[in-house]
Design an enzyme around this catalytic site. Structure first.
Site, PDB file in Angstrom:
ATOM      1  N   SER A 259       0.796  -1.231   0.000  1.00 12.44           N
ATOM      2  CA  SER A 259       0.000   0.000   0.000  1.00 12.44           C
ATOM      3  C   SER A 259       0.826   1.278   0.000  1.00 12.44           C
ATOM      4  O   SER A 259       0.260   2.373  -0.166  1.00 12.44           O
ATOM      5  CB  SER A 259      -0.956   0.009   1.198  1.00 12.44           C
ATOM      6  OG  SER A 259      -1.994  -0.925   1.017  1.00 12.44           O
TER       7      SER A 259
ATOM      8  N   LYS B  97       0.278   3.459  -2.988  1.00 13.94           N
ATOM      9  CA  LYS B  97      -0.949   4.241  -3.199  1.00 13.94           C
ATOM     10  C   LYS B  97      -0.704   5.731  -3.427  1.00 13.94           C
ATOM     11  O   LYS B  97      -1.266   6.309  -4.366  1.00 13.94           O
ATOM     12  CB  LYS B  97      -1.905   4.021  -2.030  1.00 13.94           C
ATOM     13  CG  LYS B  97      -2.468   2.606  -1.959  1.00 13.94           C
ATOM     14  CD  LYS B  97      -3.296   2.381  -0.706  1.00 13.94           C
ATOM     15  CE  LYS B  97      -3.853   0.966  -0.652  1.00 13.94           C
ATOM     16  NZ  LYS B  97      -4.588   0.697   0.608  1.00 13.94           N
TER      17      LYS B  97
ATOM     18  N   TYR C  92      -3.733  -3.468 -10.212  1.00 14.74           N
ATOM     19  CA  TYR C  92      -3.509  -2.938  -8.862  1.00 14.74           C
ATOM     20  C   TYR C  92      -2.701  -3.919  -8.018  1.00 14.74           C
ATOM     21  O   TYR C  92      -1.796  -3.522  -7.271  1.00 14.74           O
ATOM     22  CB  TYR C  92      -4.862  -2.651  -8.201  1.00 14.74           C
ATOM     23  CG  TYR C  92      -4.737  -2.322  -6.733  1.00 14.74           C
ATOM     24  CD1 TYR C  92      -4.166  -1.123  -6.316  1.00 14.74           C
ATOM     25  CD2 TYR C  92      -5.179  -3.221  -5.756  1.00 14.74           C
ATOM     26  CE1 TYR C  92      -4.052  -0.825  -4.965  1.00 14.74           C
ATOM     27  CE2 TYR C  92      -5.067  -2.932  -4.414  1.00 14.74           C
ATOM     28  CZ  TYR C  92      -4.499  -1.734  -4.022  1.00 14.74           C
ATOM     29  OH  TYR C  92      -4.370  -1.449  -2.692  1.00 14.74           O
TER      30      TYR C  92
ATOM     31  N   TYR D  96      -4.536   4.905   7.961  1.00 10.80           N
ATOM     32  CA  TYR D  96      -5.830   4.252   8.132  1.00 10.80           C
ATOM     33  C   TYR D  96      -6.556   4.737   9.379  1.00 10.80           C
ATOM     34  O   TYR D  96      -6.625   5.936   9.645  1.00 10.80           O
ATOM     35  CB  TYR D  96      -5.658   2.727   8.136  1.00 10.80           C
ATOM     36  CG  TYR D  96      -4.939   2.195   6.924  1.00 10.80           C
ATOM     37  CD1 TYR D  96      -5.373   2.502   5.647  1.00 10.80           C
ATOM     38  CD2 TYR D  96      -3.806   1.402   7.055  1.00 10.80           C
ATOM     39  CE1 TYR D  96      -4.713   2.015   4.523  1.00 10.80           C
ATOM     40  CE2 TYR D  96      -3.145   0.901   5.948  1.00 10.80           C
ATOM     41  CZ  TYR D  96      -3.604   1.213   4.684  1.00 10.80           C
ATOM     42  OH  TYR D  96      -2.945   0.736   3.580  1.00 10.80           O
TER      43      TYR D  96
ATOM     44  N   VAL E  78       1.389  -3.586   4.120  1.00 12.33           N
ATOM     45  CA  VAL E  78       1.251  -4.793   4.934  1.00 12.33           C
ATOM     46  C   VAL E  78       2.454  -5.738   4.849  1.00 12.33           C
ATOM     47  O   VAL E  78       2.522  -6.715   5.583  1.00 12.33           O
ATOM     48  CB  VAL E  78      -0.037  -5.569   4.585  1.00 12.33           C
ATOM     49  CG1 VAL E  78      -1.262  -4.755   4.947  1.00 12.33           C
ATOM     50  CG2 VAL E  78      -0.051  -5.964   3.120  1.00 12.33           C
TER      51      VAL E  78
END
Length: 432
Positions: free
Chosen positions: A63, A66, A188, A239, A257
């Site tokens: 992530s 992103k 993705y 988050y 992660v």
């Protein structure tokens, strides 16, 4: 002089190396990761990288990709065009939550999976392979080397991408996604499987910190794009722990992660940490502790602004052999400025030459800068140098006092540099 930054980072990992959390086990390939890996890297805006620990170990970006893909989507479509499809509000949800605005069908922000899948689909390319090719090209430019995909991670993650596939079809249903959901999720997932090291991530973060400018002076991203990306990272990058992170650490950040974690301090540095064990929010548990300590030690919190906007310059004096080496400083000294001074001191060869640190134009020395300069003085002495300070306002404490621990007044190997009121006096006393 031996650089103190790498030593500091090594000590930092020792301090923050407590073993807790668990590796991501919902992706089989990530479940096999060595949980004890730990690394940190700091990259300056001019390309200097300091690192410690398992800095050469590659892992998947996940992530952390992103914000960079979001930046490319804005570059291609414009901010207004992207905002029509993806909002920028903190969701308070976990990274894989199915979170859409009821009235518009937009994902809450581009840092959760729903928004990231939508951002990936907005990158121009003509078809899915060309779209990913452009994404990988951007990552490689930011990292300063050609990156590649870990095919094992990609296949493993694609096999378990049912939730992301459901999110993509939901986005298609509400009109946010126009392309084939399966193609978008495949692209993705491939984006998340790009292999990086902690030093790659620090360089990528440093380019964001430099307003999109690479160390060689090439513009990679426009300033307006980096401003948007960093703003969203600050409010949404961690988050459902984003609020706690911003108040305690105070650095725009993004986690992954696989255990990676980046932080961007605008105008100063890019930071990256790697440790696979995750906390309950899906963020690297030891990585969070490393950032907390870095922010406290170096005064990196965004809201910890300097008292004034004075500029800091280091102007070295070039002298003939045998004459004192003079390092002139001016303005406010913080971490970034002191790192540059230490880098200059590293170039001093071992020997008994005289080194003069001229602080008479310095207005203020922050705590982290004071510790760094005193460590530089100590290491110059170890190399055999005589160090003289021009410090008429007494901005540094007595350099024979160890400031590494509060209240510790242990002499530094009995060496007390002389302090002078002017550069002329320092040069005259040293035979210059």
């Amino acid at each position: 002089m031996k650089a103190p930054m790498n030593d500091y980072l090594t000590e930092l990992l020792d301090i923050c190396g407590e073993d807790d959390g668990a590796v991501a086990d919902y992706i089989p390939e990530l479940a096999q990761a060595d949980p004890d890996r730990l690394a940190v890297a700091i990259a300056t805006l001019d390309g200097q990288v300091y690192s410690a620990g398992d800095a050469d170990v590659e892992f998947s970006i996940q992530s952390i990709s992103k914000p960079f893909t979001y930046a490319l989507a804005i570059t291609d479509l414009g901010l207004e065009g992207v905002l029509e499809r993806i909002d920028v509000e903190p969701s308070g949800d976990a990274f894989n939550e199915i979170s859409l605005e009821p009235s518009t069908g937009r994902p809450r922000n581009p840092m959760i999976n729903a928004g990231a899948i939508a951002a990936h689909a907005l990158v121009e390319g003509g078809d899915a392979p060309k779209r990913f090719e452009r994404i990988l090209e951007l990552y490689s430019r930011l990292a300063g080397r050609e990156l590649s995909v870990d095919e094992g991670v990609f296949e493993s993650e694609l096999d378990t991408a049912d939730r992301n596939m459901a999110i993509a079809y939901m986005l298609k249903t509400v009109g946010t996604l126009e392309d084939d959901p399966a193609d978008v999720v495949r692209g993705y997932t491939r984006q998340c499987a790009v292999s990086v090291t902690v030093e790659d991530l620090a360089r990528m973060a440093a380019t964001l910190a430099a307003n999109g400018m690479s160390p060689d002076g090439t513009r990679v991203l426009e300033p307006a794009v980096t401003r948007q990306v960093l703003s969203v990272m600050a409010t949404c990058g961690m988050y459902d722990a984003a609020g706690d992170w911003l108040t305690t650490v105070g650095i725009p950040a993004k986690s992954g992660v696989a255990g990676g974690l980046i932080g961007v301090l605008p105008g100063q540095v890019g930071i990256a940490v790697f440790s696979p064990r995750l906390d309950q929010h899906g963020n690297s548990s030891r990585g969070v502790r490393v950032f907390e300590r870095l922010s406290a030690d170096m005064g990196l919190h965004l809201m910890e602004a300097p008292e004034s906007a004075r500029s800091v310059v280091r102007t070295p004096r070039v002298r003939d052999d045998g004459e004192p080496s003079v390092h002139e400083l001016a303005g406010d000294l913080r971490f970034v400025e002191s790192e540059r001074v230490l880098r200059g001191l590293e170039a001093e060869p071992e020997g008994d030459g005289v080194v003069v640190l001229d602080l008479h134009r310095v207005h203020r020395v922050h705590d982290v800068a004071r510790r760094m300069l005193l460590e530089g003085v100590r290491r110059l002495r170890i190399d055999g140098h005589e160090v003289r300070l021009v410090d008429p306002d007494g901005l540094l404490p007595d350099p024979d006092v160890d400031v590494s621990e509060p209240g510790d007044d242990t002499p530094r190997d009995g060496y007390v540099p002389q302090v002078f009121d002017s550069l002329d006096e320092a040069l005259a006393a040293s035979g210059g």
